[in-house]
Design a protein around this motif. Structure first.
Motif, PDB file in Angstrom:
ATOM      1  N   LEU A 137      -8.542   3.291   6.116  1.00 11.17           N
ATOM      2  CA  LEU A 137      -8.577   3.593   4.686  1.00 11.17           C
ATOM      3  C   LEU A 137      -9.904   4.282   4.349  1.00 11.17           C
ATOM      4  O   LEU A 137     -10.969   3.688   4.490  1.00 11.17           O
ATOM      5  CB  LEU A 137      -8.437   2.290   3.892  1.00 11.17           C
ATOM      6  CG  LEU A 137      -8.680   2.367   2.391  1.00 11.17           C
ATOM      7  CD1 LEU A 137      -7.671   3.276   1.712  1.00 11.17           C
ATOM      8  CD2 LEU A 137      -8.624   0.968   1.783  1.00 11.17           C
ATOM      9  N   THR A 180      -0.928   2.670   1.689  1.00 12.58           N
ATOM     10  CA  THR A 180      -1.531   1.601   2.490  1.00 12.58           C
ATOM     11  C   THR A 180      -0.554   0.436   2.630  1.00 12.58           C
ATOM     12  O   THR A 180      -0.331  -0.082   3.744  1.00 12.58           O
ATOM     13  CB  THR A 180      -2.848   1.129   1.819  1.00 12.58           C
ATOM     14  OG1 THR A 180      -3.744   2.247   1.790  1.00 12.58           O
ATOM     15  CG2 THR A 180      -3.488  -0.021   2.568  1.00 12.58           C
ATOM     16  N   VAL A 240      -4.244   0.614   9.355  1.00  9.61           N
ATOM     17  CA  VAL A 240      -4.650   1.653   8.414  1.00  9.61           C
ATOM     18  C   VAL A 240      -6.151   1.922   8.523  1.00  9.61           C
ATOM     19  O   VAL A 240      -6.948   0.974   8.553  1.00  9.61           O
ATOM     20  CB  VAL A 240      -4.314   1.209   6.967  1.00  9.61           C
ATOM     21  CG1 VAL A 240      -4.908   2.172   5.942  1.00  9.61           C
ATOM     22  CG2 VAL A 240      -2.800   1.103   6.787  1.00  9.61           C
TER      23      VAL A 240
END
Ligand code: PEP
Length: 255
Positions: free
Chosen positions: A129, A117, A127
């Motif tokens: 996540l 990340t 990103v």
């Protein structure tokens, strides 16, 4: 539906599907179907070898193409891996990190998810996540503790400025690829819990701006109910992202 201070994001995770020619055909099919549907960002995350063809097919449209993982080192002896610098070099803006299949089958841990990340963010990428509990953890009543721990570990040393480029995908592992979907109430509760953790880490104002998607067998039949929840800001979609009509129906549910 989420408030106006955060963006709805509908993202497809193609996983290990679509050759370059298949990706081109798929993007050409779906492009006119989602044209002008600008109330959400539309992203497809593709296998590395398919990214270039998908990007070419999507050029000039409202579809963005991302990757499904990224390594944390810039270069070196990491056979089979691809760096953020490499992805940036071909114009990739988005990358999925921490997907449960990476954690389950390829040994990803919260430590490597955090490293990946930070590397993606340092290279100016956005990103997606992924985090979420396994079935045993939900049955044991520790879902909130699990997602809190993952949120804190995966975002360790990510500051509020960098967090602007993070989308969180809450993906209960028991719902991924299984046809089992979290109820809208379960999705809302856990996405809300993740937002509370973000508020503890970054303050409530920052937490309010973070897009938190739900993922786990989201499809054309259940998307509207899930996306109607105030803390569900979009979807990360596996199976249904391979079928243009199903994915478009999810985009429509987000309009
Ligand atoms: C995923 O791969 O992130 C996912 C949610 O898959 P599916 O929609 O097939 O459950």
């Amino acid at each position: 539906m989420n408030p106006a201070n955060r963006r709805t994001v509908i993202a497809g995770n193609w996983k290990m599907n679509f050759t370059p020619d298949e990706a081109t055909a798929f993007i050409n099919e779906i492009k006119p179907m989602v044209a002008g549907k600008d109330n959400c960002d539309i992203i497809f995350c593709a296998p590395y070898v398919t990214i270039d063809a998908a990007m070419k097919a999507a050029a000039g449209s409202n579809i963005k193409i991302g990757a499904e993982n990224v390594h944390y080192e810039e270069k070196g002896a990491f056979t089979g891996e691809v760096s953020a610098k490499m992805l940036k070099a071909i114009g990739v803006e988005y990358v999925i990190i921490g997907h449960s299949e990476r954690r389950q089958y390829f040994g990803e841990t919260d430590t490597t998810v955090n490293l990946r990340t930070k590397a993606a963010l340092a290279n100016g990428m956005k990103v997606i996540l992924c985090l979420g509990e396994v079935k045993e953890q939900r049955l044991a009543g520790i879902t909130n503790e699990v997602v809190a721990m993952q949120t804190k570990l995966d975002l360790a040393d990510v500051d509020a400025e960098a967090l602007k480029n993070v989308i969180i995908a809450y993906e209960p592992v028991w719902a991924i690829g299984t046809g089992l979907t979290a109820t809208p109430e379960q999705a809302e509760e856990t996405c809300g819990e993740i937002r509370k953790v973000l508020a503890d880490m970054y303050g409530a104002d920052v937490a309010e701006t973070v897009t938190i998607q739900y993922g786990g067998s989201m499809n054309d039949a259940n998307a509207a109910e899930l996306l109607a929840k105030p803390n569900v800001d979009g979807g990360l979609i596996g199976g249904a992202s391979l079928v243009a009509s199903k994915f478009t129906a999810i985009v429509d549910a987000a309009q």
